[in-house]
Every structure is written in C-alpha cells, then in structure tokens.
Design a protein around this motif. Structure first.
Motif, PDB file in Angstrom:
ATOM      1  N   UNK A  91      -5.710  79.077   5.193  1.00  0.00           N
ATOM      2  CA  UNK A  91      -6.440  80.319   4.907  1.00  0.00           C
ATOM      3  C   UNK A  91      -6.962  80.337   3.477  1.00  0.00           C
ATOM      4  N   UNK A  92      -6.151  79.885   2.515  1.00  0.00           N
ATOM      5  CA  UNK A  92      -6.587  79.873   1.120  1.00  0.00           C
ATOM      6  C   UNK A  92      -7.731  78.893   0.903  1.00  0.00           C
ATOM      7  N   UNK A  93      -7.682  77.751   1.556  1.00  0.00           N
ATOM      8  CA  UNK A  93      -8.760  76.773   1.412  1.00  0.00           C
ATOM      9  C   UNK A  93     -10.060  77.271   2.037  1.00  0.00           C
ATOM     10  N   UNK A  94      -9.935  78.069   3.115  1.00  0.00           N
ATOM     11  CA  UNK A  94     -11.128  78.539   3.817  1.00  0.00           C
ATOM     12  C   UNK A  94     -11.719  79.811   3.227  1.00  0.00           C
ATOM     13  N   UNK A  95     -10.908  80.608   2.504  1.00  0.00           N
ATOM     14  CA  UNK A  95     -11.374  81.905   2.024  1.00  0.00           C
ATOM     15  C   UNK A  95     -12.665  81.831   1.214  1.00  0.00           C
ATOM     16  N   UNK A  96     -12.815  80.904   0.255  1.00  0.00           N
ATOM     17  CA  UNK A  96     -14.062  80.865  -0.520  1.00  0.00           C
ATOM     18  C   UNK A  96     -15.303  80.552   0.305  1.00  0.00           C
ATOM     19  N   UNK A  97     -15.106  79.964   1.484  1.00  0.00           N
ATOM     20  CA  UNK A  97     -16.254  79.636   2.327  1.00  0.00           C
ATOM     21  C   UNK A  97     -16.836  80.857   3.019  1.00  0.00           C
TER      22      UNK A  97
END
Length: 503
Positions: free
Chosen positions: A98-104
């Motif tokens: 989730x943290x890796x995807x949030x900025x996307x």
C-alpha cells in the motif's frame, strides 16, 4: 507462590529490543499516514470539509480488524512461525504494498478514490500487524517485566514516528522537490512512502526472525492464567434475544436525524455501526443458544460483554484520549497552513511548506514520547501511581492543544508538541501496563483487540460527526478543532483518576 522453574525466562535488553523492534517499522507506516494523508487528499482535490469522510477508512478497518485478529491469534499456532508472528508478517507485506502504491494515485484518472482505497488497505494491514504486538509482550514477558516491555515498545513507537514524520522535511533539505501542482503529489512525499514501506518490512522481519514464541504447552507450563474456551460466549445463552434491539433502534434514530437535520452523509456510517452491533448481539445469542458458543462471532461478542471492570474503566479513558489524537491527525496540516503559514490553498508553496513543518512537529511529539516512556513515566508512576501519572500526562497534552489557539509563530508550536508528546507516551504505555497483568493469557489477544476498539470508536465518531459540527458552528475555521481536542483530553484525565484499582 509460583515455582521458579515454571517462570518465563527474564528478558535482557536485547530480548526486549527484538520483541518490539517490529513496532518501529509499523509506526513509520502510521506516521507517514497520519502526517501526510490529509495533504495527499487535498493535493488530489479534496476540500477540507471532505477530509473526515476520506479518513473514515482508518478507524473503521481498525474496529473490524483488531477484534478478529485478536480472536484468531489466540487460537493460532503455525509451528516455527508461532502464534502472533504470522500476523506481523502478513500485515507488514500488505502495508508495504500500500505504501509503495500510494504515490501512484496522482497518475490515476480517479486519484482521490485510489488514495482512499489504498488508505483503507494500509490501515487494515497496519492493524493486522499492530494488534498482536500488544499481546506479544504479554506472551513473551514475565508479569514483573510488563511495564518495561510496554515502555520499550512505546520508545520504538516514538522513534519510528519521528523517522516517518521527518522523511519529507529531510528529503527537501537534501534537494528533493517539495512543489507539486494541484492533482500531483510532491516528490518528498512520494519518496517518503517508498522508503517507509521498505523500512516497515525490514523492521517486522527483524522481530519475526530474532524471536521464538512459547508454544501452548510451554505457556501452560509457565502457569499463566487460563480461561475456559467459550466461557464468555456461553454466558450469552442466558440472555434474551431482544438485547440487541436497543442498538438497532439507536441506529435507526441516528439515521432519521441525519435525514431530518441534513447532516453529513458519513454520519450514516455511525447509524449502520450501531444497528450492526445490535444485529451481532442477537446473532451471537442465537449461536450460543444453539450450542455454537465456540464460533468467532459468539466469542467476540461474549468477551466484549464480559470485559473485566478495570478494562471498562480504562476503555472510557481511552475513548476520550484517542478522540483528541484523531482530531489532531486530521486537522493539524490545514490548521498550521491557514493560521501559521497564511495559506489554505493546497497548491501554494506556503501550504506545502506547512505540510513539511507538520512533519517536524509530529516528529517532536513522538520524540518526546520515546524519551518520556523510558525516563519520565517510570519516575512519576513510582511516586504518584499509574492512574495519577496518566491523568497528569493527559493534562499536559490538553495544554499543548490549547496552545495552537494562542500561538501564531510556527516554531512556538514545538512547545505545544512537548505537552502532546508527554500525553502520547502515557496513552501508549500506561493503560496497557495497567491492564496486561490482569488478563488471562489464553484471552490476551482478544482482550487487547477489544480494548483497542475504544481506540478506533472515537476516531469513527470524529470522522463521521466532526465535519457536521465544524460546518454548522465554525465554517472555514479549523483552529477550533484543537479546542475540542483539549477538552476531550481533560475529560480523559478526570476519568483516569477513577481507575484506582492498580494504584
């Protein structure tokens, strides 16, 4: 007297470190979420009045996840992986994703919706990892080490939050761009989420790989207090099935008031939760009467209804304490931006600068909490007792929130955060230190999960009701949320004086 041969081994500092180090990573995730999600939502086009509704995912997932995970972890044993560690690991992997995807979210055609869904996933995953960590201390430590264990855990919570909160501020000072047009997320926030996700996973893996849990047979040999399986749920069988009706009626009344008074639509969620709990009570009583008291629903409802008196008193204190914290996490960025940096426009440089300064402020209160947990709380509790110490710390937090209404220099807010940090240390350590030694070992997971319901219920109330209150009485004036936070901490301080039993 307990035979010393049946005592758990005393843990040294290395053991205490390994048991709680995973919480360092989990709190990095929570800190990134708490300090940056309002900023992300507003950067993606959300208005300030919509923030509570977008944030509702966080407490709702905690409300649902923590009792379920607590119930399941009490009954889990996966050989070498153990009892609580499977949940640490599964939650950490999902939270990292989730943290890796949030900025996307910024690159998506429906960025705000994607960010809200990822917040839901992130908070659920962090709760899956976090809830068993509370019970893990009780599993691994002797009762005379519980206070030390929760103090070390609190220190790691504070340290992790400092790191997570400072990420954007530090990256800007290393030359990473902090500017972003409306609909975009600054690179400082983007890289912070990526680094935080990797740090979270690494820290949890440390605890998973460096600890060995005691098997159910070993726990029994240690003489930990046990409770008959399904005893609380079986007690439901003697209750009338209509016990759930008042909750259903209360939900219907709230829903009717939302429509009649044109309240914010998110208040319907509060109505649904009230009615849902009533339905759960009736279903649990039905299961208990049919001889299925060992079912998850009957077990959770039965244990909730059968909470020890001390736990009920502590739950009241937790409810008001966490109301203040959730108000702070939602509103600090817009308050500091509007009143201390002179801009309520998320696309402005001043707003983004305020967002970074909030990260610094959050790192201050978490850093103070880490120090206070190890230095201040043991000294005060030895002199005043745990309940009075908790009350005093909560008053310090109330004064910190009140300072936001009086001070306009952003740097002066550091003094406010010192008071809030002292309160935060006590909120994270004292209630659990008071409670852990009074609970049966076989129910430690579920009772810790149910205790944390009173962490998330006030957050749901804030998320569903605060928007309507502010729009009706203080439109465009978010500074008054800090007055609400100060007031709720004072109520919690008074209530903590009534705990009494542990002093």
């Amino acid at each position: 007297m307990t035979d010393m041969a049946s005592e758990k081994p005393r843990q040294g500092w290395a053991g205490l470190w390994n048991i709680s180090f995973g919480f360092f990573g989990i709190q990095i995730g929570f800190a990134l979420q708490n300090a940056n999600m309002s900023r992300v939502f507003q950067s993606l086009g959300s208005g300030i009045d919509d923030l509570p509704a977008l944030w509702v995912a966080a407490p709702l997932t905690g409300l649902l996840v923590q009792p379920i995970v607590g119930h399941m972890s009490d009954r889990t044993w996966l050989g070498r992986l153990g009892r609580r560690r499977p949940y640490f690991l599964a939650g950490a992997v999902l939270a990292t994703i989730a943290l890796l995807a949030m900025p996307e979210s910024a690159g998506s055609s429906s960025g705000l919706l994607m960010a809200a869904l990822l917040l839901w996933m992130l908070d659920a995953s962090l709760n899956v990892s976090m809830e068993p960590f509370r019970a893990f201390v009780g599993d691994m430590l002797r009762k005379d080490q519980h206070t030390a264990g929760y103090a070390v855990q609190t220190a790691f919570i504070g340290a992790g939050a400092v790191v997570g909160s400072l990420f954007p501020y530090a990256l800007e000072h290393f030359g990473v761009s902090n500017a972003a047009a409306l609909g975009e997320i600054p690179d400082t926030v983007r890289y912070s989420f990526w680094a935080g996700g990797l740090a979270l996973l690494a820290a949890v893996l440390w605890t998973v790989l460096t600890t060995r849990e005691y098997s159910p047979e070993e726990q029994a040999a240690f003489g930990d207090a046990q409770e008959a399986e399904g005893a609380s749920a079986a007690a439901l069988a003697g209750r009338p099935i209509w016990n759930g009706l008042p909750w259903i009626v209360a939900g219907a009344v709230v829903a009717a008031l939302v429509k009649a008074w044109a309240l914010e639509k998110e208040v319907y969620l509060l109505a649904a939760l009230l009615a849902g709990y009533g339905i759960a009570i009736m279903a649990a009583i039905g299961l208990a009467r049919s001889g299925r008291s060992a079912s998850m629903l009957a077990g959770i409802v039965g244990d909730f209804a059968g909470m020890p008196p001390l736990m009920k008193r502590l739950a009241f204190v937790q409810f008001f304490s966490w109301s203040a914290l959730f108000i702070m996490w939602i509103n600090t960025t817009p308050v500091v931006a509007q009143y201390h940096f002179g801009s309520a426009d998320p696309a402005s440089a001043a707003y983004q600068e305020a967002g970074n300064w909030v990260g610094v402020l959050f790192s201050v209160y978490n850093g103070v909490a880490a120090i206070a947990a190890l230095a201040l709380l043991p000294m005060l509790s030895a002199r005043l007792g745990k309940a009075r110490t908790h009350a005093l710390c909560l008053v310090a937090g109330a004064l910190g929130f009140a300072g936001f209404l009086l001070l306009r220099d952003p740097k002066a807010l550091i003094a406010c955060e010192i008071g809030i940090g002292i309160a935060w240390a006590s909120i994270l350590a004292m209630p659990y230190a008071i409670l852990a030694s009074s609970l049966p070992q076989s129910k430690l997971g579920i009772y810790m999960g149910l205790f944390n319901v009173f962490v998330v219920l006030p957050q749901l109330l804030v998320a569903t009701v605060m928007g309507s209150i502010m729009k009706a009485f203080f439109p465009g004036e978010p500074i008054w949320t800090m007055a609400f936070a100060a007031g709720t901490l004072l109520v919690a301080a008074l209530a903590s004086l009534r705990i009494g039993a542990e002093t």
